[in-house]
Design a protein around this motif. Structure first.
Motif, mmCIF file in Angstrom:
data_model
loop_
_atom_site.group_PDB
_atom_site.id
_atom_site.type_symbol
_atom_site.label_atom_id
_atom_site.label_comp_id
_atom_site.label_asym_id
_atom_site.label_seq_id
_atom_site.Cartn_x
_atom_site.Cartn_y
_atom_site.Cartn_z
ATOM 1 N N UNK A 148 0.826 -1.212 0.000
ATOM 2 C CA UNK A 148 0.000 0.000 0.000
ATOM 3 C C UNK A 148 0.857 1.257 0.000
ATOM 4 N N UNK A 149 2.060 1.175 0.563
ATOM 5 C CA UNK A 149 2.975 2.319 0.538
ATOM 6 C C UNK A 149 3.465 2.592 -0.887
ATOM 7 N N UNK A 150 3.692 1.518 -1.672
ATOM 8 C CA UNK A 150 4.080 1.711 -3.073
ATOM 9 C C UNK A 150 2.922 2.331 -3.853
ATOM 10 N N UNK A 151 1.701 1.879 -3.551
ATOM 11 C CA UNK A 151 0.516 2.458 -4.206
ATOM 12 C C UNK A 151 0.399 3.953 -3.920
ATOM 13 N N UNK A 152 0.836 4.375 -2.726
ATOM 14 C CA UNK A 152 0.676 5.780 -2.337
ATOM 15 C C UNK A 152 1.841 6.660 -2.779
ATOM 16 N N UNK A 153 2.805 6.053 -3.515
ATOM 17 C CA UNK A 153 3.858 6.890 -4.095
ATOM 18 C C UNK A 153 5.270 6.609 -3.627
ATOM 19 N N UNK A 154 5.439 5.757 -2.625
ATOM 20 C CA UNK A 154 6.796 5.407 -2.190
ATOM 21 C C UNK A 154 7.421 4.421 -3.167
ATOM 22 N N UNK A 155 8.752 4.463 -3.272
ATOM 23 C CA UNK A 155 9.478 3.524 -4.129
ATOM 24 C C UNK A 155 9.930 2.287 -3.364
ATOM 25 N N UNK A 156 10.146 2.454 -2.047
ATOM 26 C CA UNK A 156 10.586 1.347 -1.188
ATOM 27 C C UNK A 156 9.875 1.453 0.156
ATOM 28 N N UNK B 132 9.936 -1.670 -9.595
ATOM 29 C CA UNK B 132 10.898 -2.191 -10.568
ATOM 30 C C UNK B 132 12.052 -1.225 -10.804
ATOM 31 N N UNK B 133 11.780 0.069 -10.737
ATOM 32 C CA UNK B 133 12.803 1.086 -10.948
ATOM 33 C C UNK B 133 13.939 0.935 -9.937
ATOM 34 N N UNK C 5 15.924 7.334 -3.804
ATOM 35 C CA UNK C 5 14.490 7.290 -4.102
ATOM 36 C C UNK C 5 13.684 7.514 -2.821
ATOM 37 N N UNK C 6 12.378 7.464 -2.959
ATOM 38 C CA UNK C 6 11.483 7.763 -1.832
ATOM 39 C C UNK C 6 11.261 6.482 -1.021
ATOM 40 N N UNK C 7 11.806 6.447 0.195
ATOM 41 C CA UNK C 7 11.763 5.235 1.009
ATOM 42 C C UNK C 7 11.103 5.524 2.354
#
Length: 310
Positions: A111-119, A164-165, A189-191
Motif C-alpha cells: 500500500x505504501x508503493x501504491x501511495x507513491x513510495x518507491x521502497x 521495478x525502478x 528514491x522515496x523510502x
C-alpha cells in the motif's frame, strides 16, 4: 493494490524442505484474498537437504512458482541478488523462507508503493531471538550508522517491497560482496521504514552461523564506510604521540634525574603493542585489497545449476 500490477516475491531457500510448503500456503492465501498476479521466485542456496525437490513439487501445484538452484551455498545476499536478477514484477518483495516475515504483512507494505513510495522496508520492533544475538545485531547497526557514509536505518533487514525502478538501479551495482540493505539505502528514491514485530522461526535453526553473520557485518562496514582505513591514520597518530611522550620521559630521567634506564620490560611492552598495532592495520588494508581483487577478477557472482519455470 493497483490493478494488473505484476508482483514478484523473492525467497532465498536454505534447508527448508520440511516447512517450505507452509510459506507457499501463506503466500497463496494472500494471493487469493488480494487477487494478486504473482510469481514466487525460490532460490535454493546450496541446501543440504532436498529443498529443491520440494520446490519442484510445489511448482507442479502452484504454477506461479519459479525455482533456481545454485551450484553451491553462495550466501543469503547472493541468493537474493540472483532472485532480483530474474524477477519480472512491477512490485518486488523480499522475504525469508522461515515465516519470520509473514506474507500477511505484504498487502500493508504494498500500500505504501501504491501511495507513491518507491521502497517500504521493514524495521524490526521486536526480535524473537537470544539476548546475545539481539545485542550483537543492535551493536552492529549502531556502529554502522555512526561510521557509514550512507544512512542505513537501525534494525532494518532485507524484508522489503520495492518497485521495478529501484530493483533495476540496485542491479547496476555489480558488487561481488553485496550488502543489499546498504545498496538499497545508497541508491536513494522515496523510502519509508515500517515497524513490525518479527516472529520466531517456524521450525529449524537459522542458516546464519556466526561466521556468516560476521561476513555480512564486514560487507556492510567495508562497503559503506571509509572509517576502517582512516582508523589506521588515527591509530598511527596516537602511537606517534605516545612514542614522543615516552621518549621525552626516558630522556628526562636519563639526563635530568641521572637515573640509568634499563627499560627491558618497557621495551618488550612497547614492541608488543606496536607490533600488534601494525598487524591490525595490515589486516584492515588487506581487507580492502581482497575486495579490490574480487572486483578485478570479475567472476560471475553466482553459478546456477538448474531452474524451474524460468
Amino acid at each position: 493494490m493497483i490493478n494488473n500490477t505484476k508482483i514478484s516475491i523473492i525467497v532465498p531457500v536454505y534447508n527448508s524442505e520440511s516447512f517450505l510448503h507452509l510459506l507457499i500456503e501463506a503466500i497463496h492465501v494472500e494471493k487469493i484474498k488480494n487477487n494478486w498476479d504473482i510469481e514466487v521466485v525460490l532460490i535454493d542456496d546450496g541446501s543440504k537437504d532436498l529443498s529443491f525437490n520440494k520446490i519442484n513439487e510445489l511448482a507442479s501445484v502452484y504454477k506461479y512458482i519459479k525455482g533456481i538452484k545454485l551450484s553451491r551455498n553462495f550466501g543469503h545476499q547472493i541468493a537474493v541478488k540472483t532472485g532480483l536478477t530474474y524477477c519480472k514484477g512491477e512490485y518486488v518483495a523480499i522475504i525469508d523462507d522461515d515465516l519470520q516475515d509473514p506474507p500477511s504483512l505484504l498487502p500493508m507494505f504494498f500500500s505504501y508503493l501504491d501511495s507513491g513510495y518507491d521502497v517500504a522496508y521493514g524495521v524490526r520492533k521486536k526480535r524473537k531471538e537470544s539476548f546475545i544475538k539481539k545485542l550483537s545485531y543492535s551493536t552492529f547497526y549502531k556502529i554502522l550508522k555512526k561510521i557509514s557514509n550512507t544512512e542505513i536505518q537501525i534494525d532494518s533487514g532485507d524484508f522489503c517491497v520495492m518497485n521495478k525502478k529501484v530493483v533495476k538501479n540496485m542491479l547496476k551495482l555489480q558488487e561481488k560482496n553485496p550488502f543489499l540493505r546498504g545498496i538499497r539505502a545508497w541508491i536513494g528514491f522515496k523510502q519509508i521504514g515500517v515497524e513490525y514485530e518479527r516472529q520466531a522461526r517456524i521450525e529449524g535453526e537459522s542458516g546464519y552461523t556466526i561466521k556468516k553473520l560476521f561476513k555480512i557485518a564486514k560487507d556492510g562496514i567495508f562497503s559503506f564506510s571509509n572509517f576502517p582505513i582512516r582508523l589506521i591514520t588515527i591509530l598511527g597518530s596516537i602511537g606517534l604521540a605516545f612514542a614522543i611522550i615516552f621518549s621525552g620521559y626516558i630522556l628526562f630521567e636519563y639526563f635530568i634525574n641521572l637515573i640509568p634506564v634499563k627499560g627491558y620490560t618497557s621495551l618488550i611492552i612497547i614492541i608488543s603493542f606496536f607490533s600488534s598495532l601494525i598487524l591490525i592495520c595490515l589486516g584492515i588494508i588487506g581487507e580492502y585489497i581482497v575486495r579490490i581483487y574480487d572486483e578485478v577478477r570479475d567472476r560471475p557472482f553466482t553459478v546456477i545449476e538448474e531452474t524451474i519455470n524460468l
